[in-house]
Design an enzyme around this catalytic site. Structure first.
Site, PDB file in Angstrom:
ATOM      1  N   LYS A  24     -13.355  -4.411  -3.458  1.00  0.00           N
ATOM      2  CA  LYS A  24     -14.598  -3.925  -4.075  1.00  0.00           C
ATOM      3  C   LYS A  24     -15.492  -5.085  -4.498  1.00  0.00           C
ATOM      4  CE  LYS A  24     -14.364  -0.497  -7.058  1.00  0.00           C
ATOM      5  NZ  LYS A  24     -14.219   0.285  -8.305  1.00  0.00           N
ATOM      6  N   GLU A  37      -5.773 -12.539  -3.337  1.00  0.00           N
ATOM      7  CA  GLU A  37      -4.885 -12.319  -2.200  1.00  0.00           C
ATOM      8  C   GLU A  37      -5.664 -11.865  -0.972  1.00  0.00           C
ATOM      9  OE1 GLU A  37      -2.590 -11.337  -6.003  1.00  0.00           O
ATOM     10  OE2 GLU A  37      -4.595 -10.973  -5.199  1.00  0.00           O
ATOM     11  N   GLY A  56      -8.870   1.759  -7.908  1.00  0.00           N
ATOM     12  CA  GLY A  56      -8.259   1.385  -6.639  1.00  0.00           C
ATOM     13  C   GLY A  56      -7.146   2.314  -6.204  1.00  0.00           C
ATOM     14  N   ARG A  57      -6.306   2.720  -7.121  1.00  0.00           N
ATOM     15  CA  ARG A  57      -5.161   3.571  -6.764  1.00  0.00           C
ATOM     16  C   ARG A  57      -5.580   5.022  -6.508  1.00  0.00           C
ATOM     17  NH1 ARG A  57      -5.292   1.797 -11.822  1.00  0.00           N
ATOM     18  NH2 ARG A  57      -5.147   3.178 -13.622  1.00  0.00           N
ATOM     19  N   GLU A 105       0.953   2.187 -12.734  1.00  0.00           N
ATOM     20  CA  GLU A 105      -0.237   1.452 -13.144  1.00  0.00           C
ATOM     21  C   GLU A 105      -1.109   2.323 -14.042  1.00  0.00           C
ATOM     22  OE1 GLU A 105      -2.174  -1.819 -10.628  1.00  0.00           O
ATOM     23  OE2 GLU A 105      -3.579  -0.147 -10.398  1.00  0.00           O
ATOM     24  N   HIS A 135      22.894   8.290   1.545  1.00  0.00           N
ATOM     25  CA  HIS A 135      23.933   7.316   1.838  1.00  0.00           C
ATOM     26  C   HIS A 135      23.698   6.006   1.103  1.00  0.00           C
ATOM     27  CE1 HIS A 135      25.899   9.649   5.105  1.00  0.00           C
ATOM     28  NE2 HIS A 135      24.680  10.193   5.185  1.00  0.00           N
ATOM     29  N   LYS A 139      -2.445 -12.779 -13.001  1.00  0.00           N
ATOM     30  CA  LYS A 139      -3.408 -13.295 -12.033  1.00  0.00           C
ATOM     31  C   LYS A 139      -4.171 -14.489 -12.611  1.00  0.00           C
ATOM     32  CE  LYS A 139      -5.874 -10.009 -10.103  1.00  0.00           C
ATOM     33  NZ  LYS A 139      -6.603  -8.721  -9.969  1.00  0.00           N
TER      34      LYS A 139
END
Length: 573
Positions: free
Chosen positions: A215, A221, A287-288, A373, A404, A537
């Site tokens: 954005k 990153e 964002g999420r 979050e 399993h 960050k």
């Protein structure tokens, strides 16, 4: 647009409903066997329909009295009022003073009343940007958009992180059967250079399109990976003789092989991307919560605008259910309240999500960001400390793989782990030809039926267990009887859909968005900020000079961090 709703959360622990739930929990002796035996209507009474999703809550540790107290808690903490405030565009994201309008991304065209927030015609803006995404997607799919050599795009590489990665990759994997032939999406998120190296290793740069999703166009990153991708593109195209090794050649390559999802058009342009090829979204979309915005551009290309519209319609169908269904039959409300019940009254710390659909293998990871979050908070939206535990650790893997691996803990461990089981009746790959080799499988070898037998069996086993008497009746030696006893009364929710269509995927995602919202309201927290991700960050940027060899920066670190950096230097040497 700050309101009294936003300023003063209700302390749920002071409500009469909370006191009732505490009393009920203290006196509760879970007995799912007995409850089902004495109540023939339990399954029907605690099963609900939300759009295309059949949701069975009957195997939860739920009684009529508990349900009534949970619904009272929702009323006393203002769940419905805050839901309505969110949908109307009030600034319920208090710490950032923003509206929360991810639901506006999928409002049907012509929805009434029109949505205007902070002087913005939200409906018009959303439709305009969506049309821009659809137009671009159609150009890529048809071959009208080409790379520098005039070849059609065959691979889309989405570069993002967090919500700019988890949503698109989850949805792409879930809807893989709808992806156009000849197209592929890959997703780069980790700043570990291995990620971008592996994702580009076998690609043809002439047929690769990169989407940089950030954005602010400043996420460390994402921008680092974008620069690495740009360097790879330049080197590869020059080596292939597709472009000249010049500023003009490199600029042309970026213009044809990079687009952005961002609103920082100046930074987009500085990177070399034409701002006309940037797709935006708004600060009221976290964002999420953004997979159904322009963040989903890679998905819109892969499955096409028509299917993407079906995805949005699925979101909207669940939004409608959440907005209009009475709380007593409102599935997101009921599931959110159950999560509060287990977290605050039954001692649960984690929540398993177990999709019996291989295509949903990334869904638990997606929910980790959405839920943790959002609700991993220790202060309420007015800045005061929380008064009860908040959030759960969400985790899971697809069945039957999980059976399993970790189901042992869920069945016989000492911890209460509520679990959501998700399945579809009709798989994407045929019941009679699952591997697509054209050879019909006999009707009595229905692999999907066998697969779902596990889905049904696991929730039954978790609910009803196996008594010592039943174990002995099988001829088990007395000394190992205790090891083969299953206590039962392990709570599960079963969600069954007709098929994993784009619409159904939208419904599932919106369901958990609203579950998360309900829990946040009860706990009085702001589920829409994420300040907890900022400190690490910031410190990473401060530590970077020390890693690069700056002695003053190294000396400013604590003893442990300084020693670790020194050890890193020694190992690199």
């Amino acid at each position: 647009m700050r309101t009294e709703l936003a300023k003063q959360p209700v302390d749920a622990t002071t409500t009469s409903a909370w006191a009732d739930l505490s009393r009920l929990s203290d006196g509760l002796q879970p007995d799912l066997r007995g409850w089902f035996a004495t109540d023939p209507g339990r399954a029907e009474r605690f099963s609900f329909q939300a759009a295309d999703l059949h949701v069975d809550l009957s195997k939860n540790l739920l009684t009529d009295d508990v349900l009534a107290a949970l619904l009272a808690l929702a009323e006393q903490t203002g769940v419905a009022e805050r839901r309505d405030a969110m949908l109307a565009g009030e600034h319920i994201n208090v710490t950032e003073d923003r509206a929360v309008l991810h639901t506006a991304l999928r409002r049907p065209a012509g929805a009434v009343p029109a949505l205007h927030v902070d002087g913005q015609d939200v409906d018009s803006d959303v439709r305009t940007e969506l049309a821009k995404v659809y137009t671009f997607a159609a150009k890529v799919r048809s071959g009208e958009w080409t790379g520098v050599t005039g070849e059609k795009v065959r691979t889309i590489v989405n570069i993002g992180i967090g919500g700019s990665d988890l949503g698109p990759v989850m949805a792409y994997e879930a809807l893989e059967p709808y992806v156009a032939e000849g197209l592929e999406c890959r997703f780069v998120s980790n700043i570990d250079p291995t990620d971008i190296a592996q994702k580009t290793a076998d690609l043809d740069p002439a047929t690769t399109l990169f989407i940089v999703a950030s954005k602010t166009f400043g996420t460390l990153e994402t921008l680092t990976n974008a620069r690495l991708a740009r360097d790879w593109l330049w080197r590869s195209l020059v080596a292939a003789g597709a472009i000249e090794d010049s500023d003009e050649g490199r600029a042309d390559a970026v213009a044809k092989h990079f687009v952005a999802v961002s609103t920082a058009l100046d930074k987009v342009a500085a990177f070399g991307i034409d701002p006309e090829n940037a797709f935006g979204f708004w600060d009221w979309v976290g964002g999420r919560y953004s997979v159904d915005s322009a963040i989903g551009t890679s998905l819109a290309i892969a499955i096409g605008p028509e299917r993407f519209a079906e995805l949005l319609a699925g979101f909207a169908a669940m939004d409608e259910h959440f907005a209009t269904t009475p709380l007593a039959r409102n599935v997101p409300v009921l599931m959110g309240l159950l999560n509060v019940w287990y977290t605050n009254f039954r001692g649960a710390h984690t929540h398993a999500v177990l999709p019996y659909a291989q295509q949903l293998h990334r869904f638990p990871a997606y929910l980790q960001q959405l839920t943790m979050e959002s609700n991993g908070k220790s202060v309420r939206w007015d800045g005061s400390p929380v008064t009860a535990d908040t959030g759960e650790i969400f985790w899971g893997e697809p069945g039957t793989n999980g059976q399993h691996a970790f189901y042992q803990l869920i069945h016989q461990g000492t911890r209460l782990i509520p679990a959501d089981f998700i399945a579809v009746a009709n798989p994407a790959y045929g019941l009679t030809d699952p591997v697509g080799d054209g050879k019909a499988v006999p009707a009595d070898a229905d692999v999907h039926g066998l697969f779902l037998a596990n889905f049904f069996a696991q929730t039954k086993a978790l609910a009803f267990g196996k008594t010592a008497e039943e174990v002995r009746a099988e001829g088990t030696a007395e000394e190992i009887v205790p090891a083969r006893v299953f206590s039962g009364n392990r709570p599960t929710t079963s969600i069954l859909a007709p098929a994993l269509t784009p619409s159904v995927l939208g419904q599932l995602v919106a369901l958990y968005e609203h579950i998360t919202f309900v829990q946040g309201v009860v706990w009085g927290i702001d589920s829409f900020d994420q300040w907890g991700v900022e400190l690490g960050k910031k410190l990473a940027l401060e530590i970077a000079p020390a890693i690069a060899g700056d002695e003053a920066s190294l000396g400013a670190q604590d003893a442990s961090t300084a020693a670790l950096i020194s050890r890193y230097h020694a190992l690199r040497a």
